[in-house]
Scaffold this motif. Structure first.
Motif, mmCIF file in Angstrom:
data_model
loop_
_atom_site.group_PDB
_atom_site.id
_atom_site.type_symbol
_atom_site.label_atom_id
_atom_site.label_comp_id
_atom_site.label_asym_id
_atom_site.label_seq_id
_atom_site.Cartn_x
_atom_site.Cartn_y
_atom_site.Cartn_z
ATOM 1 N N SER A 70 -1.752 21.869 -7.786
ATOM 2 C CA SER A 70 -1.631 20.542 -7.170
ATOM 3 C C SER A 70 -0.426 19.795 -7.712
ATOM 4 C CB SER A 70 -2.898 19.718 -7.417
ATOM 5 O OG SER A 70 -3.996 20.321 -6.809
ATOM 6 N N ALA A 71 -0.226 19.857 -9.020
ATOM 7 C CA ALA A 71 0.904 19.169 -9.635
ATOM 8 C C ALA A 71 2.238 19.743 -9.155
ATOM 9 C CB ALA A 71 0.812 19.262 -11.155
ATOM 10 N N LEU A 72 2.313 21.066 -9.008
ATOM 11 C CA LEU A 72 3.553 21.690 -8.547
ATOM 12 C C LEU A 72 3.867 21.327 -7.098
ATOM 13 C CD1 LEU A 72 3.294 25.200 -10.215
ATOM 14 C CD2 LEU A 72 4.986 23.432 -10.714
ATOM 15 N N GLN A 73 2.839 21.121 -6.291
ATOM 16 C CA GLN A 73 3.052 20.784 -4.882
ATOM 17 C C GLN A 73 3.683 19.409 -4.707
ATOM 18 O OE1 GLN A 73 -0.693 21.278 -2.890
ATOM 19 N NE2 GLN A 73 -0.642 23.502 -3.051
ATOM 20 N N ILE A 74 3.454 18.503 -5.644
ATOM 21 C CA ILE A 74 3.989 17.148 -5.505
ATOM 22 C C ILE A 74 5.158 16.874 -6.452
ATOM 23 C CG2 ILE A 74 1.810 16.221 -4.678
ATOM 24 C CD1 ILE A 74 1.378 15.041 -7.492
ATOM 25 N N SER A 75 5.642 17.914 -7.133
ATOM 26 C CA SER A 75 6.708 17.738 -8.122
ATOM 27 C C SER A 75 8.045 18.252 -7.612
ATOM 28 C CB SER A 75 6.359 18.492 -9.408
ATOM 29 O OG SER A 75 5.187 17.984 -9.973
ATOM 30 N N ASP A 76 9.096 17.705 -8.204
ATOM 31 C CA ASP A 76 10.449 18.186 -7.921
ATOM 32 C C ASP A 76 10.898 19.234 -8.926
ATOM 33 O OD1 ASP A 76 10.740 16.480 -5.761
ATOM 34 O OD2 ASP A 76 11.508 14.857 -7.009
ATOM 35 N N GLY A 77 10.220 19.313 -10.055
ATOM 36 C CA GLY A 77 10.598 20.246 -11.097
ATOM 37 C C GLY A 77 9.403 20.594 -11.951
ATOM 38 N N ALA A 78 9.570 21.586 -12.817
ATOM 39 C CA ALA A 78 8.477 22.022 -13.674
ATOM 40 C C ALA A 78 8.991 22.303 -15.072
ATOM 41 C CB ALA A 78 7.817 23.278 -13.106
ATOM 42 N N LEU A 79 8.171 21.969 -16.044
ATOM 43 C CA LEU A 79 8.454 22.270 -17.439
ATOM 44 C C LEU A 79 7.387 23.236 -17.927
ATOM 45 C CD1 LEU A 79 9.130 18.651 -18.744
ATOM 46 C CD2 LEU A 79 10.818 20.339 -18.023
ATOM 47 N N ALA A 97 4.259 28.565 -10.658
ATOM 48 C CA ALA A 97 5.599 28.036 -10.394
ATOM 49 C C ALA A 97 6.342 28.948 -9.428
ATOM 50 C CB ALA A 97 6.377 27.883 -11.698
ATOM 51 N N PHE A 98 6.202 30.262 -9.601
ATOM 52 C CA PHE A 98 6.859 31.218 -8.717
ATOM 53 C C PHE A 98 6.341 31.092 -7.293
ATOM 54 C CE2 PHE A 98 7.003 35.433 -6.734
ATOM 55 C CZ PHE A 98 8.374 35.606 -6.701
ATOM 56 N N VAL A 99 5.037 30.978 -7.140
ATOM 57 C CA VAL A 99 4.428 30.847 -5.814
ATOM 58 C C VAL A 99 4.954 29.600 -5.109
ATOM 59 C CG1 VAL A 99 2.237 30.339 -4.644
ATOM 60 C CG2 VAL A 99 2.350 32.174 -6.328
ATOM 61 N N HIS A 100 5.169 28.538 -5.857
ATOM 62 C CA HIS A 100 5.659 27.283 -5.280
ATOM 63 C C HIS A 100 7.189 27.206 -5.272
ATOM 64 C CE1 HIS A 100 1.739 25.487 -4.759
ATOM 65 N NE2 HIS A 100 1.407 25.969 -5.935
#
Length: 133
Positions: free
Chosen positions: A7-16, A36-39
């Protein structure tokens, strides 16, 4: 945990991707990499709690460097394994879809795969690895 990450990755512009310098890779780290890869989001790697290498483990600077280097190599190996599996799956589905294998399509797919592997290789000199304590 997985649904929260997704859910967080779907609404984010980046990931840490935060990894403990002492604990290293764990099952959840692999899970977050896959999510992260899937998104289609290449994360920035943060190796955290570096001070624990000296305070808790009493490592010398050389030993700490070696440990961090091995940790980075293991993270890169995990991401490379994930990408290789995705490439194999992609090649299999493409081959099944196109019985007359187009050479230019194969070259384009290979170029994309190489570029994707480069993006998912974590290296401090590339600016996609941060260190914290």
């Amino acid at each position: 945990f997985s649904s929260e990450v997704s859910s967080a990755l779907q609404i984010s512009d980046g990931a840490l991707l935060v990894v403990d310098a002492v604990e290293g890779l764990c099952a959840r780290t692999h899970q977050v990499l896959r999510e992260a890869f899937v998104h289609e989001m290449v994360p920035i790697l943060i190796i955290n709690k570096i001070d624990r290498l000296c305070t808790e483990l009493a490592l010398s600077p050389t030993e700490a460097y070696t440990r961090l280097k091995r940790l980075l190599e293991s993270i890169n190996a995990a991401s490379a394994a994930m990408l290789t599996l995705a490439d194999v799956d992609s090649t299999t589905s493409t081959t099944n879809d196109n019985s007359n294998n187009d050479n230019s399509n194969t070259k384009q797919q290979s170029s994309y795969s190489i570029r994707r592997h480069e993006d998912w290789t974590f290296d401090a000199s590339k600016g996609n690895v941060l260190f914290g304590s």
